[in-house]
Enzyme design. Structure first.
Site, PDB file in Angstrom:
ATOM      1  N   LYS A 122      88.674   0.632 -25.081  1.00 24.30           N
ATOM      2  CA  LYS A 122      90.002   1.052 -25.518  1.00 24.30           C
ATOM      3  C   LYS A 122      90.046   2.579 -25.578  1.00 24.30           C
ATOM      4  CE  LYS A 122      93.374   0.333 -29.234  1.00 24.30           C
ATOM      5  NZ  LYS A 122      93.607  -0.244 -30.577  1.00 24.30           N
ATOM      6  N   HIS A 141      92.700   4.562 -26.655  1.00 22.90           N
ATOM      7  CA  HIS A 141      93.743   5.137 -27.502  1.00 22.90           C
ATOM      8  C   HIS A 141      93.659   4.540 -28.905  1.00 22.90           C
ATOM      9  CE1 HIS A 141      95.363   1.316 -26.030  1.00 22.90           C
ATOM     10  NE2 HIS A 141      96.089   1.291 -27.146  1.00 22.90           N
TER      11      HIS A 141
END
Length: 229
Positions: free
Chosen positions: A104, A106
């Site tokens: 991931k 963000h």
């Protein structure tokens, strides 16, 4: 055999997680039994599952650990329910962590891990459903060790699975859990073994689940694929 192990075997059959018949494994082997931890789907089932894992972990590893690591995807709920159960049964708070299949990039929780972010000083137990070939640890081990900043900073205390199939790993006459222990240097254990299953359901059971014909198929299977001690 401890009572909780007998209960766990009955529980697997009751939840249709452990089935007997004819199944084609990922390896291509034709097996007379199959285990699918994805069949635990209700709240009460998951609660009990976590308790069995917690009891087996306590029996095999004591309390010297900080984190349960559950490899994605099936290992994620296993790590979560075991952390909850361990807190309730033994009063010890254990963090849970899992890897992400895709990192991931963000948000506040970006990165390759889900849940607690393991770091130097942590003592980790890996929780999985079952291992036949030992392949999954080849992906999991480096992901855990990649989080340390100094060699040996993170200690893997051991690995626990539901069922030791007791069949030889690829390119070895030894069981996958034994191969893992030898290669990575930590104990790999199971809540129950197939020997336990046969003993409880057939040898000391009423032969309604493992019938005489299924027992013969299991024996034949292990003549070909059974691990050497």
């Amino acid at each position: 055999m401890e009572d909780y192990k007998k209960e766990f075997i009955d529980f697997m059959v009751e939840c249709q997680v452990l089935k007997f018949g004819s199944f084609t494994l990922k390896s291509g082997r034709q097996s007379p039994f199959f285990m699918n931890a994805g069949a635990y789907v209700t709240g009460s089932q998951l609660k009990r599952l976590g308790e069995y894992y917690a009891k087996a972990i306590h029996d095999n590893f004591g309390d010297d650990f900080d984190v349960f690591f559950g490899p994605a995807y099936k290992g994620i709920p296993l790590a979560v329910v075991t952390a909850v159960a361990y807190s309730e049964l033994y009063g010890k708070e254990v963090k849970y962590c899992s890897d992400r299949k895709e990192e991931k990039d963000h948000g506040a929780d970006k990165g390759s891990l889900l849940g607690y972010k393991i770091k130097d000083g942590d003592r980790v137990i890996i929780i999985e459903d079952v291992t036949t070939s030992g392949k999954s640890i080849e992906e999991t081990y480096p992901k855990i060790k990649a989080q340390e900043t100094v060699p040996g900073g993170i200690k893997i205390v051991g690995e626990i699975v539901s069922l030791n199939r007791m069949e030889k790993a690829p390119d070895s006459d030894k069981a996958a859990l034994d191969v893992i222990s030898e290669k990575y240097g930590f104990p790999a254990k199971a809540i129950v073994t197939m020997q336990d299953v046969v003993e409880h359901l057939y040898t000391n059971g009423d032969k309604s689940v493992i019938t005489d014909s299924i027992k013969k198929e299991i024996d034949t299977y292990y003549e070909t694929y059974g691990a050497k001690a």
